[in-house]
Write a protein that holds these residues in place. Structure first.
Motif, mmCIF file in Angstrom:
data_model
loop_
_atom_site.group_PDB
_atom_site.id
_atom_site.type_symbol
_atom_site.label_atom_id
_atom_site.label_comp_id
_atom_site.label_asym_id
_atom_site.label_seq_id
_atom_site.Cartn_x
_atom_site.Cartn_y
_atom_site.Cartn_z
ATOM 1 N N UNK A 1 0.739 -1.223 0.037
ATOM 2 C CA UNK A 1 -0.168 0.136 -0.004
ATOM 3 C C UNK A 1 0.879 1.310 -0.070
ATOM 4 N N UNK A 2 1.788 1.313 0.955
ATOM 5 C CA UNK A 2 2.618 2.383 0.973
ATOM 6 C C UNK A 2 4.089 2.597 0.156
ATOM 7 N N UNK A 3 4.773 3.468 -0.130
ATOM 8 C CA UNK A 3 5.636 3.694 -1.065
ATOM 9 C C UNK A 3 7.176 2.939 -0.870
ATOM 10 N N UNK A 4 7.282 2.477 0.353
ATOM 11 C CA UNK A 4 8.599 2.038 0.607
ATOM 12 C C UNK A 4 8.668 1.012 1.602
ATOM 13 N N UNK A 5 8.055 -0.227 1.461
ATOM 14 C CA UNK A 5 8.099 -1.200 2.328
ATOM 15 C C UNK A 5 9.350 -1.998 2.779
ATOM 16 N N UNK A 6 10.227 -2.158 1.663
ATOM 17 C CA UNK A 6 11.436 -2.525 1.856
ATOM 18 C C UNK A 6 12.354 -1.757 2.767
ATOM 19 N N UNK A 7 11.997 -0.223 2.481
ATOM 20 C CA UNK A 7 12.861 0.457 3.361
ATOM 21 C C UNK A 7 12.611 0.452 4.908
ATOM 22 N N UNK A 8 11.272 0.183 5.228
ATOM 23 C CA UNK A 8 10.789 -0.073 6.510
ATOM 24 C C UNK A 8 11.368 -1.346 7.120
ATOM 25 N N UNK A 9 11.454 -2.316 6.358
ATOM 26 C CA UNK A 9 12.051 -3.598 6.881
ATOM 27 C C UNK A 9 13.441 -3.193 7.333
ATOM 28 N N UNK A 10 14.139 -2.690 6.225
ATOM 29 C CA UNK A 10 15.597 -2.216 6.361
ATOM 30 C C UNK A 10 16.038 -1.484 7.793
ATOM 31 N N UNK A 11 14.918 -0.613 7.981
ATOM 32 C CA UNK A 11 15.141 0.328 9.073
ATOM 33 C C UNK A 11 14.882 -0.700 10.535
ATOM 34 N N UNK A 12 13.793 -1.437 10.422
ATOM 35 C CA UNK A 12 13.638 -2.242 11.615
ATOM 36 C C UNK A 12 14.612 -3.258 11.953
ATOM 37 N N UNK A 13 15.299 -3.684 11.027
ATOM 38 C CA UNK A 13 16.308 -4.597 11.129
ATOM 39 C C UNK A 13 17.556 -3.865 11.533
ATOM 40 N N UNK A 14 17.818 -2.843 11.010
ATOM 41 C CA UNK A 14 18.948 -2.078 11.412
ATOM 42 C C UNK A 14 18.759 -1.579 13.046
ATOM 43 N N UNK A 15 17.431 -1.150 13.321
ATOM 44 C CA UNK A 15 17.261 -0.500 14.786
ATOM 45 C C UNK A 15 17.366 -2.007 15.768
ATOM 46 N N UNK A 16 16.756 -3.023 15.259
ATOM 47 C CA UNK A 16 17.229 -4.337 16.279
ATOM 48 C C UNK A 16 18.753 -4.401 16.738
ATOM 49 N N UNK A 17 19.671 -4.255 15.774
ATOM 50 C CA UNK A 17 21.030 -4.334 16.042
ATOM 51 C C UNK A 17 21.200 -2.961 17.166
ATOM 52 N N UNK A 18 20.855 -2.051 16.621
ATOM 53 C CA UNK A 18 21.271 -0.756 17.301
ATOM 54 C C UNK A 18 20.929 -0.864 18.833
ATOM 55 N N UNK A 19 19.512 -0.987 18.962
ATOM 56 C CA UNK A 19 18.875 -1.272 20.213
ATOM 57 C C UNK A 19 19.549 -2.266 20.967
ATOM 58 N N UNK A 20 19.819 -3.346 20.439
ATOM 59 C CA UNK A 20 20.665 -4.368 21.254
ATOM 60 C C UNK A 20 22.010 -4.083 21.916
ATOM 61 N N UNK A 21 22.759 -3.225 20.914
ATOM 62 C CA UNK A 21 23.733 -2.723 21.563
ATOM 63 C C UNK A 21 24.019 -1.748 22.619
ATOM 64 N N UNK A 22 22.544 -1.174 22.785
ATOM 65 C CA UNK A 22 22.587 -0.099 23.789
ATOM 66 C C UNK A 22 21.731 -0.718 24.920
ATOM 67 N N UNK A 23 21.510 -1.860 24.979
ATOM 68 C CA UNK A 23 21.311 -2.550 26.118
ATOM 69 C C UNK A 23 19.451 -2.774 26.084
ATOM 70 N N UNK A 24 18.704 -2.142 24.881
ATOM 71 C CA UNK A 24 17.414 -2.282 24.789
ATOM 72 C C UNK A 24 17.196 -3.611 23.707
ATOM 73 N N UNK A 25 15.924 -3.376 23.055
ATOM 74 C CA UNK A 25 15.862 -4.164 21.730
ATOM 75 C C UNK A 25 14.572 -3.507 20.964
ATOM 76 N N UNK A 26 14.557 -3.959 19.994
ATOM 77 C CA UNK A 26 13.608 -3.634 18.823
ATOM 78 C C UNK A 26 13.219 -4.886 18.108
ATOM 79 N N UNK A 27 11.888 -5.238 18.481
ATOM 80 C CA UNK A 27 11.253 -6.582 17.695
ATOM 81 C C UNK A 27 10.330 -6.435 16.918
ATOM 82 N N UNK A 28 9.778 -7.376 16.230
ATOM 83 C CA UNK A 28 8.741 -7.312 15.354
ATOM 84 C C UNK A 28 7.864 -8.531 15.291
#
Length: 376
Positions: free
Chosen positions: A153-180
């Motif tokens: 439906x929206x213009x950049x679904x793969x960009x969204x997935x790439x962002x979520x995957x990247x934030x998963x690593x960045x959050x884990x490195x900071x002691x938090x988490x980003x999951x889906x």
């Protein structure tokens, strides 16, 4: 869950129709009609030939209620259909996330359906103090859950997935988490990629994943940019999880009960189904995750309790069904013109047992990022 992928290659974003009204096509019986955009041919070149469709057994007048994979999503809903508690929570104030190394877990946030609206997602995460001006994780030990439906439906679904995957690593490195969590549109995109126009037994005639994907907002730019690591990431997503007493799911349906009597069993069953790579099995999974509105109207609270009693928790938090539809604020059959739906925040309903997080970004609503628990 796989984490740590970086941003994918940039691609030109395509304009998409963001119509908040329910057009006449929701009443049409043809299951594979393609949405015609200005300047576009009536049938896109990549669309497969239509498959013969018959009325489902036992439903001579049409498809069963809640069955939408071979129809366009979201039926017309009359105003006043929603049974809800009178709670209109204001957006919670932004909490200061604990710094990395702080004691205890950081604050918990959830994100509703994104559907390819990457810019809106980044802005919403920044507004909650989760991303910095450069789009990097800056929330320390905060915990972030996405409720599924990243693409279509929206213009950049793969960009969204790439962002979520990247934030998963960045959050884990900071002691938090980003999951889906896995949404029905992840299942749809996986099926379209794996099975294409292979016929499946839909219960309403012959269908294909490719046709259903096009019908429900599939974007060619997403398919062109879909790589193996995206497929692996999607196929490993959990279907449900528990966090701080909240049962997190994508769809407002009781169909999760068909896949196990514990959160772990449901997640294992869904992953095993995808591993077997059987088109009919995956279609049945997609069909069940596409059902909606189980918590709305009379008996909605009981439906929520049937899930909480089995999987635990005191409240379900879900996406999938846009809040304007749950409230009956769109979908008038009288054809009146109206402005875009006003979505101020999540919708608490079903005797306070269910919290809806899909703000209807695809219909010019709002992409919701909410800290839990709600602050009334």
């Amino acid at each position: 869950m796989t984490q740590g992928a970086g941003q994918g290659p940039e691609a030109e974003q395509v304009a998409t129709l963001r119509d908040f009204r329910v057009p006449a096509y929701v009443q049409e019986t043809g299951p594979f009609l393609h949405e015609v955009r200005p300047g576009e041919a009536a049938v896109p070149p990549e669309a497969p030939a239509e498959q013969p469709v018959t009325s489902p057994e036992g439903y001579p007048g049409g498809y069963p209620e809640g069955y939408t994979p071979t129809e366009r999503d979201l039926p017309v809903i009359n105003r006043g259909d929603t049974v809800q508690v009178v709670v209109d929570p204001a957006p919670a104030p932004v909490a200061q996330p604990l710094a990395a190394g702080g004691e205890g877990p950081g604050p918990l946030y959830v994100v509703g359906d994104v559907h390819g609206y990457l810019d809106e997602l980044v802005a919403a995460l920044q507004a909650q103090g989760l991303l910095d001006a450069a789009g990097q994780w800056c929330a320390g030990t905060a915990r972030l859950w996405f409720l599924g439906d990243f693409t279509d439906r929206g213009p950049d679904g793969i960009g969204v997935i790439d962002l979520v995957m990247r934030l998963s690593a960045e959050a884990a490195a900071a002691g938090g988490y980003c999951k889906a969590l896995m949404g029905n549109h992840e299942l749809l995109l996986l099926g379209a990629k794996r099975f294409g126009d292979t016929p499946v037994h839909s219960g309403a005639g012959t269908a294909t994943f490719q046709a259903a994907w096009l019908l429900n907002g599939g974007q060619k730019t997403d398919m062109d940019r879909l790589l193996d690591h995206h497929l692996q990431w999607m196929s490993r997503l959990d279907a449900m999880e528990s966090a701080d007493g909240h049962l997190l799911v994508h769809s407002d349906t009781t169909a999760y009960l068909d896949y196990g009597r514990s959160i772990e069993e449901v997640n294992d069953t869904v992953r095993e189904t995808l591993t077997r790579n059987d088109a009919d099995e995956v279609w049945d999974l997609f069909r069940k995750f596409t059902k909606r509105f189980a918590f709305r109207d009379e008996g909605g609270a009981e439906a929520v309790r049937s899930l909480l009693d089995v999987y635990g928790g005191t409240r379900i938090v879900h996406g999938h069904s846009p809040i304007p539809y749950l409230l009956g604020e769109v979908g008038s059959e009288d054809g009146e013109e109206a402005g875009p739906p006003v979505v101020e925040g999540p919708h608490l309903y079903a005797d306070g047992l269910a919290l809806a997080m899909d703000g209807g970004v695809t219909m010019a609503g709002k992409l919701l990022v909410q800290q839990l628990p709600l602050v009334h």
